[in-house]
Each structure stands twice: as structure tokens, then as C-alpha cells.
Scaffold this motif. Sequence first.
Motif, PDB file in Angstrom:
ATOM      1  N   MET A   9       0.873  -1.530   0.026  1.00  0.00           N
ATOM      2  CA  MET A   9      -0.077  -0.031  -0.128  1.00  0.00           C
ATOM      3  C   MET A   9       0.995   1.485  -0.001  1.00  0.00           C
ATOM      4  O   MET A   9       0.713   2.605  -0.138  1.00  0.00           O
ATOM      5  N   SER A  10       1.494   1.095   0.923  1.00  0.00           N
ATOM      6  CA  SER A  10       2.996   2.441  -0.003  1.00  0.00           C
ATOM      7  C   SER A  10       3.393   2.419  -0.233  1.00  0.00           C
ATOM      8  O   SER A  10       3.648   4.125  -1.073  1.00  0.00           O
ATOM      9  N   GLY A  11       4.340   1.383  -1.682  1.00  0.00           N
ATOM     10  CA  GLY A  11       4.378   1.725  -2.663  1.00  0.00           C
ATOM     11  C   GLY A  11       3.260   2.051  -3.217  1.00  0.00           C
ATOM     12  O   GLY A  11       3.741   2.673  -4.910  1.00  0.00           O
ATOM     13  N   LEU A  12       2.227   1.702  -3.775  1.00  0.00           N
ATOM     14  CA  LEU A  12       1.191   2.206  -3.943  1.00  0.00           C
ATOM     15  C   LEU A  12       0.696   4.129  -3.940  1.00  0.00           C
ATOM     16  O   LEU A  12       0.484   4.582  -4.968  1.00  0.00           O
ATOM     17  N   LEU A  13       0.528   4.299  -3.007  1.00  0.00           N
ATOM     18  CA  LEU A  13       0.780   5.378  -2.998  1.00  0.00           C
ATOM     19  C   LEU A  13       1.988   6.575  -3.282  1.00  0.00           C
ATOM     20  O   LEU A  13       1.777   6.908  -3.819  1.00  0.00           O
ATOM     21  N   VAL A  14       3.009   5.599  -2.993  1.00  0.00           N
ATOM     22  CA  VAL A  14       3.755   6.461  -3.916  1.00  0.00           C
ATOM     23  C   VAL A  14       4.096   6.661  -4.801  1.00  0.00           C
ATOM     24  O   VAL A  14       3.998   7.640  -5.887  1.00  0.00           O
ATOM     25  N   LEU A  15       3.231   5.685  -6.190  1.00  0.00           N
ATOM     26  CA  LEU A  15       2.978   5.641  -7.217  1.00  0.00           C
ATOM     27  C   LEU A  15       2.142   6.467  -8.077  1.00  0.00           C
ATOM     28  O   LEU A  15       2.567   7.123  -8.635  1.00  0.00           O
ATOM     29  N   LEU A  16       0.993   6.246  -6.931  1.00  0.00           N
ATOM     30  CA  LEU A  16      -0.462   7.662  -7.150  1.00  0.00           C
ATOM     31  C   LEU A  16       0.262   8.599  -7.288  1.00  0.00           C
ATOM     32  O   LEU A  16      -0.417   9.731  -8.304  1.00  0.00           O
ATOM     33  N   THR A  17       0.908   9.057  -6.217  1.00  0.00           N
ATOM     34  CA  THR A  17       1.161  10.590  -5.263  1.00  0.00           C
ATOM     35  C   THR A  17       1.971  10.918  -6.587  1.00  0.00           C
ATOM     36  O   THR A  17       2.061  12.431  -7.506  1.00  0.00           O
ATOM     37  N   SER A  18       2.990   9.902  -7.075  1.00  0.00           N
ATOM     38  CA  SER A  18       4.560  10.324  -8.588  1.00  0.00           C
ATOM     39  C   SER A  18       3.315  11.314 -10.043  1.00  0.00           C
ATOM     40  O   SER A  18       3.561  11.573 -10.586  1.00  0.00           O
ATOM     41  N   ILE A  19       1.930   9.621 -10.495  1.00  0.00           N
ATOM     42  CA  ILE A  19       1.411   9.831 -10.976  1.00  0.00           C
ATOM     43  C   ILE A  19       1.063  11.568 -10.775  1.00  0.00           C
ATOM     44  O   ILE A  19       0.997  11.925 -11.953  1.00  0.00           O
ATOM     45  N   SER A  20      -0.011  11.117 -10.468  1.00  0.00           N
ATOM     46  CA  SER A  20      -0.361  12.691  -9.572  1.00  0.00           C
ATOM     47  C   SER A  20      -0.010  14.108  -9.910  1.00  0.00           C
ATOM     48  O   SER A  20       0.117  14.642 -11.073  1.00  0.00           O
ATOM     49  N   GLN A  21       1.651  14.041  -9.625  1.00  0.00           N
ATOM     50  CA  GLN A  21       2.840  14.652  -9.930  1.00  0.00           C
ATOM     51  C   GLN A  21       3.035  15.223 -11.103  1.00  0.00           C
ATOM     52  O   GLN A  21       3.222  16.241 -11.489  1.00  0.00           O
ATOM     53  N   SER A  22       3.363  14.041 -12.018  1.00  0.00           N
ATOM     54  CA  SER A  22       3.178  14.438 -13.301  1.00  0.00           C
ATOM     55  C   SER A  22       2.729  14.489 -13.833  1.00  0.00           C
ATOM     56  O   SER A  22       2.283  15.276 -15.187  1.00  0.00           O
ATOM     57  N   TYR A  23       1.038  14.872 -13.731  1.00  0.00           N
ATOM     58  CA  TYR A  23       0.182  15.874 -14.914  1.00  0.00           C
ATOM     59  C   TYR A  23       0.619  17.079 -14.359  1.00  0.00           C
ATOM     60  O   TYR A  23       0.392  18.175 -15.434  1.00  0.00           O
ATOM     61  N   ALA A  24       1.552  17.602 -13.326  1.00  0.00           N
ATOM     62  CA  ALA A  24       2.046  18.835 -13.226  1.00  0.00           C
ATOM     63  C   ALA A  24       3.533  19.555 -13.548  1.00  0.00           C
ATOM     64  O   ALA A  24       4.058  18.440 -13.488  1.00  0.00           O
ATOM     65  N   GLY A  25       3.326  20.132 -14.773  1.00  0.00           N
ATOM     66  CA  GLY A  25       4.752  20.075 -15.679  1.00  0.00           C
ATOM     67  C   GLY A  25       4.453  21.218 -16.911  1.00  0.00           C
ATOM     68  O   GLY A  25       3.661  22.104 -16.626  1.00  0.00           O
ATOM     69  N   ILE A  26       5.234  20.168 -18.192  1.00  0.00           N
ATOM     70  CA  ILE A  26       5.424  21.728 -19.720  1.00  0.00           C
ATOM     71  C   ILE A  26       4.530  20.536 -19.637  1.00  0.00           C
ATOM     72  O   ILE A  26       4.210  20.044 -20.841  1.00  0.00           O
ATOM     73  N   SER A  27       3.781  22.038 -20.278  1.00  0.00           N
ATOM     74  CA  SER A  27       2.318  21.595 -21.507  1.00  0.00           C
ATOM     75  C   SER A  27       2.922  22.994 -22.727  1.00  0.00           C
ATOM     76  O   SER A  27       3.164  24.013 -22.408  1.00  0.00           O
ATOM     77  N   LEU A  28       2.719  22.530 -24.095  1.00  0.00           N
ATOM     78  CA  LEU A  28       2.637  23.149 -25.246  1.00  0.00           C
ATOM     79  C   LEU A  28       1.374  23.595 -25.632  1.00  0.00           C
ATOM     80  O   LEU A  28       0.138  23.094 -25.273  1.00  0.00           O
ATOM     81  N   ASP A  29       1.293  24.834 -26.098  1.00  0.00           N
ATOM     82  CA  ASP A  29       0.095  25.337 -26.126  1.00  0.00           C
ATOM     83  C   ASP A  29      -0.226  24.830 -27.969  1.00  0.00           C
ATOM     84  O   ASP A  29      -1.538  25.838 -28.598  1.00  0.00           O
ATOM     85  N   ARG A  30       0.055  23.858 -28.274  1.00  0.00           N
ATOM     86  CA  ARG A  30      -0.189  23.752 -30.291  1.00  0.00           C
ATOM     87  C   ARG A  30       0.500  22.146 -29.975  1.00  0.00           C
ATOM     88  O   ARG A  30       0.546  21.109 -29.456  1.00  0.00           O
TER      89      ARG A  30
END
Length: 250
Positions: A9-30
Motif C-alpha cells: 500500500m505504501s508503494g502504491l501510494l508513492v506511485l499514485l502520488t508520483s503519477i498525480s504530480q506528473s500531470y503538473a509539468g510542461i505543456s505545449l500550446d499547440r
Amino acid sequence: MAINTKQWMSGLLVLLTSISQSYAGISLDRTRLIITGEDNSASANLTNTSSSVPFLAQTWVEDVDGKKITSPLVVLPPLQRINGGQKGVARVSKTAEIDKLPQDRESLFYLNVREVPPKPDKPNTLQLAMQSRIKLFYRPTAVIPKSKSEVWQDQITFTKQGNTWRADNPTPYYVTIISLNDKLIDEGGKKLTSFPGVMIAPKSSLDIEVKGAADKFTMMYVNDYGGHPELKYSCSGNTCKALPIEQQPR
């Protein structure tokens, strides 16, 4: 081997947290970038969607075979830091080798943007760095449309060969077809094709699989701005052409 539930469960939490954070990052406008023979450069805007975490943005150009290149197109800067909530620019410029490209049709390249997250402050944290890859077209001066609203995709014709239709592109432009449908999407149109999208090179043909028979249908394509307009088609025998402009959706 027995799995410790708490560790799992601890490992799953870390993975889910990382995936959630991965949505915040660099995005292109086109989704595509076009540089013409009249342009010195063309730019894509980058945005750090995280409100507080800085990211590095690594950018490069690839040729049609996926090989990294710095000529005849190069993107600068190759690496830049973008703070949380801030914007950056990836600027594609031509080099002296640009004149060696065909001048009677477009050439295809790819612009890549990879985010580089900061080093995690917690041990055993899985980081997922996202990478964007968009089409980059060089459009020579000789084939620049006279109007920004010009539609050349209506020159695509189809020849029926059973369940295989041959799409002919006589234009000097790359044409991306999203789907063929039995009628307009707003009218409840259903797909006659199963592909997510196909691209036909300038002055070339491509065979596509079509489900069922249709004497009238629509073609959804991608325009210069990433939009998905539709064109109405009708068939005479095995040959299908776009209807006149006055009969097209507006």
C-alpha cells in the motif's frame, strides 16, 4: 514470495502520488507548428502547469525518421528553466540548409519537448517525466496559401476498391484525416473508419480500410490550427469527391 500488505500500500501510494504530480509539468500550446519560407522563425509557447515547482524543458527537432537534427531546422534554447506558473518559448529557426528541401511541397519534421522535474526530496520516489511530440511543417514560399482561411483538403479524392479506398492527395500539403463518417458529427454521424488518424504526404496516395458502403459521407481533417472541420463528399461510381464549397458546412 509473500507480499507485505503495508509495504504494498505504501508503494502504491508513492506511485499514485508520483503519477498525480506528473500531470503538473510542461505543456505545449499547440498540436502542430508551421514555419514558412517567409518566416525567420516560428514559436511554440511552453507553460509550467505546476504552481510552485520549477521544471526544466528540453527541446529538440527530429526528422521524419525520428533522428535528432540541428539542420535545416533548429530549436532554441535546447534547455530552459521554467518556474512554477510561468511560461517559456521554444523557437524554431531555419539554417542555411533550408534551401535543400523541396520547394514545391511541404516537408515534415517533429518538435519534441521533454520536461525534467527537480530532484525529489523524498527517498524511493518514482518520477514520471512527460514528453510531447508535435508535427513541425516547413512550408516553402511557393506553396503558402493566399488566404489563412483557404481549404485545400477538399482536393482529396477517394477511389473505392471494395472495403479499401484509395485516398489521393494532389496538393503540396500534408493532410491528416481523422475519420470518414456516414454524416456530420453534429447530425449523429458514425465512423466508417477505425483508425485514430492517418496522414497523407503531399502528391501521394494512401489506402485506407472502410466499413460498409456509402455514396455520401464526410471527412474530418486537421487544419493548420489543430481544429477538426468536416467536409461533405459524394460518390459517382467508385470515385468520391468533395461537394462544392457552397454545399459545405460553415
